[in-house]
Write a protein that holds these residues in place. Structure first.
Motif, mmCIF file in Angstrom:
data_model
loop_
_atom_site.group_PDB
_atom_site.id
_atom_site.type_symbol
_atom_site.label_atom_id
_atom_site.label_comp_id
_atom_site.label_asym_id
_atom_site.label_seq_id
_atom_site.Cartn_x
_atom_site.Cartn_y
_atom_site.Cartn_z
ATOM 1 N N ALA A 298 -9.314 10.102 8.727
ATOM 2 C CA ALA A 298 -9.242 9.040 7.719
ATOM 3 C C ALA A 298 -10.617 8.412 7.500
ATOM 4 O O ALA A 298 -11.487 8.471 8.377
ATOM 5 C CB ALA A 298 -8.245 7.976 8.159
ATOM 6 N N PRO A 299 -10.836 7.783 6.339
ATOM 7 C CA PRO A 299 -12.138 7.171 6.071
ATOM 8 C C PRO A 299 -12.437 5.941 6.920
ATOM 9 O O PRO A 299 -13.594 5.549 7.054
ATOM 10 C CB PRO A 299 -12.054 6.791 4.581
ATOM 11 N N SER A 300 -11.405 5.318 7.492
ATOM 12 C CA SER A 300 -11.573 4.125 8.326
ATOM 13 C C SER A 300 -10.501 4.127 9.410
ATOM 14 O O SER A 300 -9.499 4.837 9.298
ATOM 15 C CB SER A 300 -11.434 2.844 7.481
ATOM 16 N N PRO A 301 -10.684 3.322 10.455
ATOM 17 C CA PRO A 301 -9.621 3.192 11.460
ATOM 18 C C PRO A 301 -8.319 2.719 10.803
ATOM 19 O O PRO A 301 -8.352 1.956 9.825
ATOM 20 C CB PRO A 301 -10.178 2.139 12.424
ATOM 21 N N TYR A 302 -7.188 3.153 11.357
ATOM 22 C CA TYR A 302 -5.925 2.808 10.701
ATOM 23 C C TYR A 302 -4.779 2.664 11.697
ATOM 24 O O TYR A 302 -4.829 3.163 12.823
ATOM 25 C CB TYR A 302 -5.567 3.849 9.638
ATOM 26 N N LEU A 303 -3.749 1.968 11.228
ATOM 27 C CA LEU A 303 -2.455 1.889 11.886
ATOM 28 C C LEU A 303 -1.477 2.742 11.092
ATOM 29 O O LEU A 303 -1.730 3.036 9.917
ATOM 30 C CB LEU A 303 -1.949 0.448 11.927
ATOM 31 N N CYS A 304 -0.366 3.126 11.705
ATOM 32 C CA CYS A 304 0.622 3.868 10.925
ATOM 33 C C CYS A 304 2.029 3.363 11.226
ATOM 34 O O CYS A 304 2.321 2.894 12.328
ATOM 35 C CB CYS A 304 0.517 5.368 11.165
ATOM 36 N N ILE A 305 2.873 3.448 10.202
ATOM 37 C CA ILE A 305 4.312 3.202 10.325
ATOM 38 C C ILE A 305 4.993 4.452 9.805
ATOM 39 O O ILE A 305 4.707 4.899 8.688
ATOM 40 C CB ILE A 305 4.770 1.983 9.507
ATOM 41 N N VAL A 306 5.885 5.028 10.604
ATOM 42 C CA VAL A 306 6.570 6.260 10.234
ATOM 43 C C VAL A 306 8.058 5.980 10.060
ATOM 44 O O VAL A 306 8.660 5.273 10.867
ATOM 45 C CB VAL A 306 6.364 7.345 11.320
ATOM 46 N N GLY A 307 8.640 6.544 9.002
ATOM 47 C CA GLY A 307 10.083 6.395 8.830
ATOM 48 C C GLY A 307 10.502 6.602 7.393
ATOM 49 O O GLY A 307 9.750 6.266 6.466
ATOM 50 N N SER A 308 11.677 7.154 7.207
ATOM 51 C CA SER A 308 12.226 7.320 5.866
ATOM 52 C C SER A 308 12.584 5.942 5.300
ATOM 53 O O SER A 308 13.373 5.202 5.899
ATOM 54 C CB SER A 308 13.468 8.200 5.920
#
Length: 391
Positions: A209-219
């Protein structure tokens, strides 16, 4: 070797939704221990995808009655469609299984038909569906939606309490779900097989990714996931973004149906929130999870356990979750997971992980040890073999 007829929906799709991940991992653990015959029930033209598991795969095309879709689904909570009944009876006569495994609570309507053939039935559930319907009903957008959804709520409660009692074994994915089932199912017929994840993605590269990130996964079609994302983006994300302007948030998962108010509201919210990237449905969530500073699980309603938590732990990524999001899993707050149930606690936990990468590494390492002990291949293969009496 025992023959198991494993019935579910859309079995060939090894995609990201938690229920599909669970199906694939169950089948992988059963492979080699039993003779598998898998039945894929599909409302669309059967997929040509191949299942990368040693089994006989049978497709059943569901022909709904000529009623409105909603009423057809209500009907199916009480009895099989004619096409479903005929096809499954033919397969049972062809395969002559020792056990029929029904994967998903809403297939309970098949139990009486199978039991008439004097074949043991395992009813494997992913959630307490009536509880999810109740939460969705309580949080409906309008009074009209409540009225429309009320018959589904009542029928789901009836479905569980009538049909599940007829199964030889009922499999829940958490002790909390078992507590609900104990009201109408004898203890000796209940088993727990938690959501687990076979770690077969070691070679999958992480997202650059272009920068540090957090993620949330889910439908995001599931109301508990949608509700959690809206909460996080509205309440938590602005405070993090103010402190870390370069930080990104990836929301990874299928969006709500395009013709719903939820789809419009979420699209507007993401558009107006700097640094928020909605990927839609992706081929694999693993690259997004692997590259994240943390996997965020802002779930405030639901039953069962979250595959996304197990998957993040298997990827070596620390998890920040609500109490309900981590419910039923063996992770301890401050040691192998960070629990946050308020805006401030989410901010504090995520700031700690951003500012102190060593903290995230130590939490992820302790969580991975617990994953290997209870939530990986070996432990759950043993559980399933014991459940089916093949060891």
């Amino acid at each position: 070797m025992k023959k198991v007829l494993f019935i579910s929906e859309q079995i060939p799709f090894r995609q990201n939704a938690g229920h599909r991940v669970r199906i694939f991992n169950l089948l992988r653990c059963l492979e080699g221990s039993v003779q598998l015959h898998c039945v894929s029930l599909e409302a669309v033209e059967p997929s040509s995808c191949e299942l990368d598991i040693k089994c006989e795969l049978h497709h059943v095309r569901l022909q709904r009655p000529k009623l409105l879709k909603s009423f057809a689904n209500l009907w199916r909570r009480l009895m099989p469609y004619a096409s479903e009944r005929k096809a499954i009876n033919q397969l049972i006569d062809l395969v002559t299984p020792d056990v029929v495994w029904l994967e998903f609570g809403f297939l309970g309507h098949l139990i009486p038909m199978i039991r008439r053939k004097e074949i043991p039935v395992v009813m494997s559930t992913h959630n307490v569906e009536s509880y999810l319907y109740q939460m969705e009903w309580l949080k409906s957008f309008s009074a009209f939606q409540r009225i429309v959804r009320l018959p589904f709520l009542a029928l789901n409660r009836f479905h569980e309490r009538y049909f599940f009692r007829l199964a030889d074994k009922v499999v829940a994915i958490s002790e909390k779900d078992c507590m609900y089932y104990r009201h109408f199912i004898p203890e000796g017929r209940l088993s727990v097989v938690p959501n687990f994840r076979i770690n077969d993605f070691g070679a999958v590269p992480k997202l650059e990714a272009p920068s540090p990130y957090l993620c949330i996964v889910g439908s995001l079609g599931a109301f508990q996931n949608y509700q959690g994302v809206v909460y996080f983006v509205q309440s938590v994300w602005p405070r993090l973004k103010l402190r870390y302007p370069e930080l990104l948030l990836y929301i990874v998962g299928a969006p709500p149906r395009q013709d719903t108010p939820q789809a419009t509201a979420l699209r507007d919210l993401a558009t107006g929130s700097p640094g928020v990237i909605m990927t839609g449905e992706v081929d694999s969530t693993i690259p997004y999870v692997k590259g994240a500073i943390a996997s965020v699980v802002p779930i405030f309603d639901g039953s069962g356990t979250r595959t996304k938590v197990v998957e993040s732990v298997a990827c070596g990524v620390p998890v920040v979750s609500t109490t309900i999001g981590a419910e039923g899993l063996p992770f301890e707050n401050g040691q192998s997971i960070l629990i946050a149930n308020s805006v401030q606690s989410f901010v504090d936990s995520l700031v700690a992980l951003i500012e102190n990468p060593e903290l995230g590494e130590s939490i992820a390492a302790r969580a991975y040890k617990l994953y290997e002990k209870d939530l990986g291949y070996e432990a759950n293969k043993a559980r399933l073999e014991l459940l089916l009496g093949v060891r």
